[in-house]
Design a protein around this motif. Structure first.
Motif: not given
Length: 410
Positions: A109-112, A117-119, A150-156
């Motif tokens: 989750i933290l990685a996501g 944030l990077a994207t 992937a889901g957490v990254a997409a939400i951010v």
């Protein structure tokens, strides 16, 4: 500013401008560079290779592109910092796989969050997310961990394409894919010019060009914003050796991230500064190999060469900084107004003097149309400005207007 691109880092700078001013915004930028440098050293310490982390951090911290982007409030240091944190979190998650530790998905989750944030800082951050996703899948624990990441990254990240779709009239990744989704959303020829300036695919015609791409860009980039020096290219063979000869080792994982990011970056961009997320893991992988698998005399030579490279990088950056006199205003040697009136690298054709006059002579209810200028930070009147991805505001105002008075009323 490019109003249709993600603005995660620019929001931090905006917070600095609102709370204190441009000095705090620049301090936030410097903090990202410092965090990237010390974060690299800390990751090396965490992985059990403190000397590898220290030497990689030294080379990274002395890289002209890193120092320049910290000085001019760029976004590349922040991009590399978020990618490094995402990589660190994925490495921590890999340690929990198969163990008895509770809540193994917390690191994912933290990685996501960091990947999102990077994207949200630059679109090239998606390259790091793609490589990390593959690294998660290679643990062979099913699809769920990768989907969580992937889901957490997409939400951010998702607020930015939603905003862009609203601004552009339907294209969530404007200006990309504009010829397919909204061909009418770009001034004629402007999309072609912009893509020519940002893409590197025209440099790659054969597999040989693909493999030589890092070499060409490294030796040809003389401008400080893109200048990284010789160390990433020099250490790349050691990282590749770790990737293909020590496939199950920690350094192989680090090298895989660097190689994977480069493989996705090379066809998409010609800006070496966009490759910065790969530098820290590449350096760590190479230094681990160098320190653990070579003779003491060879290590001493490597340390000496690295020290010389650091000194050269610092000298180049200090020379550029002194020539621009960017340190004189914070130290009070020149006034802020005098500094902002002066043209310098990264601040060409300053409009500050014109804005001073407008702020002094125009009424508080005046509205200003900026033509050919997008920077309005010091203009204290309501203004309208476009960016590289917009139809010119003057053209929009003139469309359908009968005369100049009609344009003025609009």
């Amino acid at each position: 500013l490019y109003s249709h691109l993600p603005f995660a880092q620019e929001l931090l700078y905006t917070m600095g401008l609102l709370l204190q001013g441009d000095t705090l915004a620049k301090l936030i930028s410097w903090t990202c560079g410092v965090g990237l440098t010390f974060g690299t050293a800390a990751l090396g310490q965490r992985l059990g290779h403190p000397r590898s982390g220290a030497w990689t951090a030294a080379l990274l911290g002395c890289t002209p592109a890193v120092l320049f982007n910290g000085r001019v409030t760029g976004t590349e240091n922040a991009l590399a910092l978020w990618c490094l944190r995402a990589l660190w979190a994925v490495l921590r998650w890999r340690e929990t796989v198969g163990g008895d530790k509770p809540r193994p998905y917390a690191w994912l989750i933290l990685a996501g969050v960091f990947g999102g944030l990077a994207t949200g800082t630059k679109y090239v951050g998606v390259f790091a997310c793609a490589v990390l996703g593959v690294m998660i899948l290679t643990r062979r624990v099913g699809w769920k961990p990768a989907l969580i990441f992937a889901g957490v990254a997409a939400i951010v990240f998702i607020p930015w394409p939603i905003r862009t779709a609203i601004l552009s009239g339907g294209n969530p990744l404007h200006p990309y894919f504009s010829t397919i989704l909204r061909p009418d959303a770009f001034p004629p020829g402007q999309l072609v010019n912009w893509m020519h300036d940002t893409r590197g695919s025209e440099l790659i015609q054969t597999w040989t060009d693909y493999l030589l791409h890092p070499w060409i860009l490294t030796v040809n980039q003389s401008e400080t914003p893109h200048h990284v020096g010789p160390w990433p290219l020099a250490l790349a063979p050691l990282a590749l050796w770790a990737r293909f000869r020590r496939r199950r080792s920690l350094e192989a994982v680090l090298a895989a991230f660097a190689v994977g990011y480069w493989a996705l970056w090379a066809p998409a961009s010609m800006g070496v500064r966009f490759l910065m997320p790969a530098f820290a893991p590449l350096g760590l992988a190479a230094w681990i190999v160098l320190i653990t698998s070579t003779t003491p005399p060879l290590r001493q030579v490597a340390f000496g060469v690295a020290a010389v490279v650091c000194l050269i990088g610092i000298n180049r950056s200090v020379t550029a900084s002194v020539s621009e006199s960017g340190w004189r205003a914070p130290l009070g040697q020149v006034s802020r107004d005098e500094f902002l009136r002066r043209e310098q690298h990264g601040y060409g054709f300053p409009p500050y003097a014109a804005y001073e006059r407008m702020n002094r002579e125009l009424s508080e209810n005046a509205r200003v149309l900026l033509i050919g200028e997008t920077r309005g930070a010091y203009l204290e009147r309501r203004f309208l400005a476009g960016d590289s991805f917009d139809w010119p505001p003057a053209a929009d105002l003139a469309a359908g207007a009968a005369d100049g008075e009609a344009v003025y009323r609009r």
